[in-house]
Write a protein that holds these residues in place. Structure first.
Motif, PDB file in Angstrom:
ATOM      1  N   GLU A 167       0.837  -1.209   0.000  1.00 54.71           N
ATOM      2  CA  GLU A 167       0.000   0.000   0.000  1.00 54.71           C
ATOM      3  C   GLU A 167       0.871   1.257   0.000  1.00 54.71           C
ATOM      4  O   GLU A 167       0.613   2.242  -0.711  1.00 54.71           O
ATOM      5  N   ARG A 170       2.193   1.800  -3.355  1.00 55.75           N
ATOM      6  CA  ARG A 170       1.170   2.348  -4.246  1.00 55.75           C
ATOM      7  C   ARG A 170       1.046   3.868  -4.065  1.00 55.75           C
ATOM      8  O   ARG A 170       0.964   4.623  -5.020  1.00 55.75           O
ATOM      9  N   GLU A 191       2.393   0.193 -11.958  1.00 51.82           N
ATOM     10  CA  GLU A 191       1.028   0.041 -11.420  1.00 51.82           C
ATOM     11  C   GLU A 191       0.513  -1.368 -11.644  1.00 51.82           C
ATOM     12  O   GLU A 191      -0.101  -1.972 -10.763  1.00 51.82           O
ATOM     13  N   GLN A 192       0.843  -1.890 -12.809  1.00 48.49           N
ATOM     14  CA  GLN A 192       0.399  -3.266 -13.109  1.00 48.49           C
ATOM     15  C   GLN A 192       1.027  -4.260 -12.152  1.00 48.49           C
ATOM     16  O   GLN A 192       0.377  -5.193 -11.672  1.00 48.49           O
ATOM     17  N   ILE A 194       2.021  -3.662  -9.137  1.00 56.39           N
ATOM     18  CA  ILE A 194       1.395  -3.516  -7.818  1.00 56.39           C
ATOM     19  C   ILE A 194       0.038  -4.217  -7.805  1.00 56.39           C
ATOM     20  O   ILE A 194      -0.289  -4.948  -6.857  1.00 56.39           O
ATOM     21  N   GLU A 195      -0.694  -4.066  -8.871  1.00 56.70           N
ATOM     22  CA  GLU A 195      -2.022  -4.689  -8.922  1.00 56.70           C
ATOM     23  C   GLU A 195      -1.892  -6.214  -8.905  1.00 56.70           C
ATOM     24  O   GLU A 195      -2.672  -6.903  -8.258  1.00 56.70           O
ATOM     25  N   ASP A 198      -1.094  -7.350  -5.486  1.00 56.48           N
ATOM     26  CA  ASP A 198      -2.294  -7.194  -4.658  1.00 56.48           C
ATOM     27  C   ASP A 198      -3.255  -8.352  -4.893  1.00 56.48           C
ATOM     28  O   ASP A 198      -3.817  -8.919  -3.965  1.00 56.48           O
ATOM     29  N   GLN A 199      -3.380  -8.713  -6.166  1.00 55.85           N
ATOM     30  CA  GLN A 199      -4.297  -9.796  -6.504  1.00 55.85           C
ATOM     31  C   GLN A 199      -3.823 -11.116  -5.899  1.00 55.85           C
ATOM     32  O   GLN A 199      -4.616 -11.913  -5.415  1.00 55.85           O
TER      33      GLN A 199
END
Lengths: 483, 339
Positions: A167, A170, A191-192, A194-195, A198-199
């Motif tokens: 977080e 991010r 960003e990808q 990080i996503e 996260d997933q």
């Protein structure tokens, strides 16, 4: 038909083979266990947890194979076994000989002694090998008792901490993106990532600190680059502000106008300009020249009509400057490619002014790179002298002259024959007449003989060419009783 | 295995003949059992012997007793510096036969079964060299004509290790012809007492002939029949090869102390002598111990020591003794648990 001796030798050979195999197996097992323990511990340092299992016992095949190979390589030939059996049976060579010849009347003796040897055969000692294998297995097995660690890529107890760190990353990326430190493509890639992490956390898949660390490193690196660039801009701005602050407003304007006008005049481009632009620039140049003559405080007021310098005219000015620069460049290329047409060049110069005739760096045409072929002036090209350089391109393509070698003056020398090395007979001195062979360097030839003056026994021998390690022995020999 | 070892009767017969010879010599030379054994072994192996010892130790008596025991022709040559080769080998003599003069070869003292070359190192190298062909080929060539020497032919030479002035040390080629070089040691006090009591005016006891010529050849045949196993032959080869400093099997204690090693003739001699030694021990085959028993007298005089060994106070016999300790008879060792 196998005799007692044959059986004894065969049995002995098997035991020796087994003993060799056990020893090699023992050593190899020990080495293998050591390597395994070391490797497992080393892997844990890199967050890779390896837990020993029963299948690992299959690795014992390696030392076993090595043991078999080594046993066959190290085991002696049958004749050597016969010699060993002979010795154990106190055969005095009889057992040995009976392997190669018919023992005949010695058969009973051979059998009796073979039986003695058979009883004296050594037993195979496998205790040490078994103990080694057991202790090696225990050492490897103890690795399973090590405290569990989170192996790389597996979810661990610290998953909330990873989510928290994700977080934070991010938020930092959002800040970097807002400040436009990263370009859009790089920011989107981060960003990808990080996503994706996260997933994986949501799906309770393995997320390691190593994954997160690489992401944070990329963001931090971008931040540091931006910080360095910001510092540089700020320093340059401060320097310019200081310089401008030291001058008045009028002087600043005049400084800017003079710069523009002087450059246009230097380039000889005023003739081709629209009349109003040309008039404005000439006015500026005149004002600049007057200012140079009268001092900085003489010039005041506006030197150019802002209405005559709208955007469209300035664009025309730029285009005109570019066209003229291009014309000069084309002309220079023609000169380099073909014969120099000085008359055409003179016409061009008359038409367009001296231009590049000034000292220092000539200004390259707008939109063109500087070409070394353009470097020299017309005078330089005509006279064949090297072109002049400048601060940004060195001293130019100067020619190199070879001055030739210096000639030696031989007139002051003369040849002279040196005298003969032998002493002429009229200069001989008669030292004496004897029958003994003459000695060459008599002092040296007598050095090995005992000298009465030395008085030390063995001193003469000590002076001979003896190895250093023998000198003490020679000295002892002469100092002792001669034995 | 088509060939058979000597049977027990053959071994016993050979041993009896050899023992008879040995006992006869032992009755003349008192208190020197090893010297007597080795001399008997050398004779059984048909080798020549060089005896080295101080004067008065019985070297000449031993050789004389041997000739009487064997009942063979015996000649004694006293080597002196002025002795000429033809004094040893013999030479052509002009004779008149039926009114015609011709050269006739007159055999020298070398033409005997048993030759005592007394103080051989006092003769000149030329005369010593005259012995070379006789000792190796058992023939003498004079004026291009070879004459065979009687069979058997033994040379037993003596030399004195002191009074070396005016002597000519035997060259290596000459030394190599001798199977053994035996050093005659002094005797113990009790032996000396026995000698004093038994010998009157220095006269040696009469010894009867111990064997006929046929029995001597029977002894030779028995020695030839003694079997030499391959493992023992390899041991002999390793021993001789190890005397060469350049050999990989040369032990470190030897390397740097030997300048020239023993010749293949030494290996042949050791094998022959070991056969005789085995027969003396009543065995139909050679054992490692037989090789070790004859190795020192067979090798020591054939190697040339480096000055480093001399400065260390080592003799050739010491070097060979160290060699025997360093070379494993078995050749290949066994693992620790199987020794």
């Amino acid at each position: 038909m196998r005799t007692v001796l044959d059986s004894t030798i065969l049995r002995f050979r098997r035991r020796v083979l087994l003993q060799h195999a056990l020893r090699s197996f023992q050593s190899a097992t020990l080495v293998l266990a050591g390597i395994t323990v070391f490797a497992v511990i080393a892997l844990r340092l890199f967050d890779v947890a390896v837990v020993p299992g029963p299948l690992w016992l299959s690795a014992l095949v390696l030392p076993l194979a090595l043991g078999v190979v080594m046993a066959f390589r190290a085991t002696p030939r049958p004749a050597a076994f016969a010699a060993h059996v002979d010795r154990r049976g106190e055969g005095m060579g009889l057992l040995l000989a009976s392997l190669e010849r018919d023992p005949g009347s010695w058969g009973e003796d051979v059998e009796r002694r073979a039986q003695v040897a058979d009883k004296a055969l050594p037993r195979v000692r496998g205790g040490a090998a078994a103990l080694t294998v057991f202790s090696s297995a225990v050492a490897v097995g103890l690795l399973g008792l090590l405290p569990e660690i989170e192996p790389s890529g597996a979810p661990r107890a610290g998953a909330p901490a990873i989510a928290q760190a994700l977080e934070a990353a991010r938020e930092e990326l959002a800040l970097v993106k807002e400040l436009e430190i990263l370009d859009e493509q790089e920011a989107a890639a981060l960003e990808q990532r990080i996503e994706a992490l996260d997933q994986r956390l949501v799906d309770q898949e393995a997320v390691g600190w190593a994954d997160l660390d690489s992401l944070v490193d990329a963001i931090r690196e971008a931040n540091e680059d931006a910080a360095r660039g910001h510092e540089s801009v700020r320093a340059r701005s401060a320097e310019l502000a200081t310089k401008l602050a030291s001058q008045g407003a009028d002087e600043r304007d005049r400084w800017l106008q003079q710069g523009l006008a002087a450059r246009a005049q230097d380039l000889g481009m005023l003739e081709g300009l629209p009349p109003d632009v040309r008039a404005a620039l000439e006015s500026l140049a005149r004002r600049g020249g007057a200012a140079d003559g009268e001092g900085a405080g003489a010039a005041s007021g506006s030197a150019i009509d802002p209405a005559s310098l709208d955007a469209e005219r300035l664009r025309e000015l730029a285009r005109s400057l570019a066209d003229r620069g291009k014309a000069r460049l084309d002309h220079a290329r023609q000169q380099v490619a073909g014969r120099v047409d000085t008359r055409a060049l003179q016409q061009l110069l008359d038409q367009q002014g001296e231009g590049l005739g000034g000292s220092g760096d000539p200004m390259p045409a707008v939109g063109e790179d500087w070409n070394p072929a353009e470097g020299g002036s017309d005078d330089d090209a005509g006279s064949g002298m090297p072109g002049r350089g400048g601060v940004s391109r060195g001293r130019g393509d100067a020619t190199l002259d070879h001055l030739g070698a210096t000639e030696i003056d031989l007139t002051g020398m003369r040849a002279e024959q040196l005298p003969d090395g032998r002493v002429p007979p009229d200069q001989w001195d008669l030292a004496g007449i004897g029958r003994a062979e003459p000695e060459v360097a008599p002092e040296r030839s007598r050095s090995g003989a005992p000298s009465a003056a030395s008085g030390v026994p063995g001193a003469a021998s000590g002076r001979r060419d003896l190895a250093p390690r023998h000198r003490a022995a020679v000295r002892r020999f002469f100092e002792g009783d001669g034995r | 295995m088509t060939e058979t070892l000597l049977d027990k009767a053959q071994v016993a017969r050979g041993h009896e003949l050899l023992a008879r010879l040995r006992d006869g010599m032992a009755s003349v030379v008192l208190g020197q059992p090893q010297l007597v054994d080795l001399t008997a072994i050398a004779l059984a192996a048909r080798g020549h012997v060089l005896l080295e010892g101080l004067p008065g130790l019985g070297k000449t008596e031993l050789v004389k007793a041997l000739s009487r025991l064997l009942g063979l022709s015996f000649r004694r040559i006293q080597f002196t510096p002025d002795l000429l080769p033809t004094d040893v080998t013999g030479g052509p003599v002009l004779e008149e036969v039926d009114g015609r003069r011709r050269f006739v070869f007159q055999p020298g003292p070398l033409f005997a079964h048993c030759v005592l070359a007394d103080e051989i190192n006092r003769a000149s190298p030329k005369t010593q060299a005259a012995m070379l062909e006789a000792m190796q080929e058992r023939s003498v060539t004079v004026l291009g004509e070879s004459s065979p020497l009687p069979d058997p032919f033994f040379v037993l030479a003596t030399q004195n290790p002191i009074e070396l002035e005016g002597t000519y040390p035997l060259p290596e080629a000459q030394l190599d012809r001798f199977l053994f070089k035996l050093e005659v040691p002094g005797v113990a006090e009790d032996v000396l007492t026995q000698i004093v009591r038994e010998r009157r005016r220095g006269a040696a006891p009469d010894v009867a002939r111990a064997m006929s010529e046929g029995e001597l050849h029977e002894l030779f045949a028995a020695v030839d029949g003694v079997f030499l196993p391959e493992a023992v032959a390899r041991y002999i080869a390793r021993l001789v090869a190890a005397t060469h400093a350049g050999s990989p099997s040369c032990p470190e204690v030897i390397r740097g102390r030997v300048r020239h090693g023993a010749s293949p003739r030494a290996a042949i001699g050791i094998a022959e002598a070991a056969r005789a030694a085995a027969l003396l021990a009543q065995r139909p085959n050679v054992d490692f111990s037989d090789v070790q028993a004859v190795a020192i007298p067979a090798i020591a005089h054939r190697i040339v020591l480096d000055h480093a060994a001399r400065l260390d106070g080592m003799t050739a016999r010491d070097v060979v003794a160290q060699l025997l300790e360093a070379i494993d008879p078995m050749g290949v060792g066994l693992p620790e648990g199987a020794r």
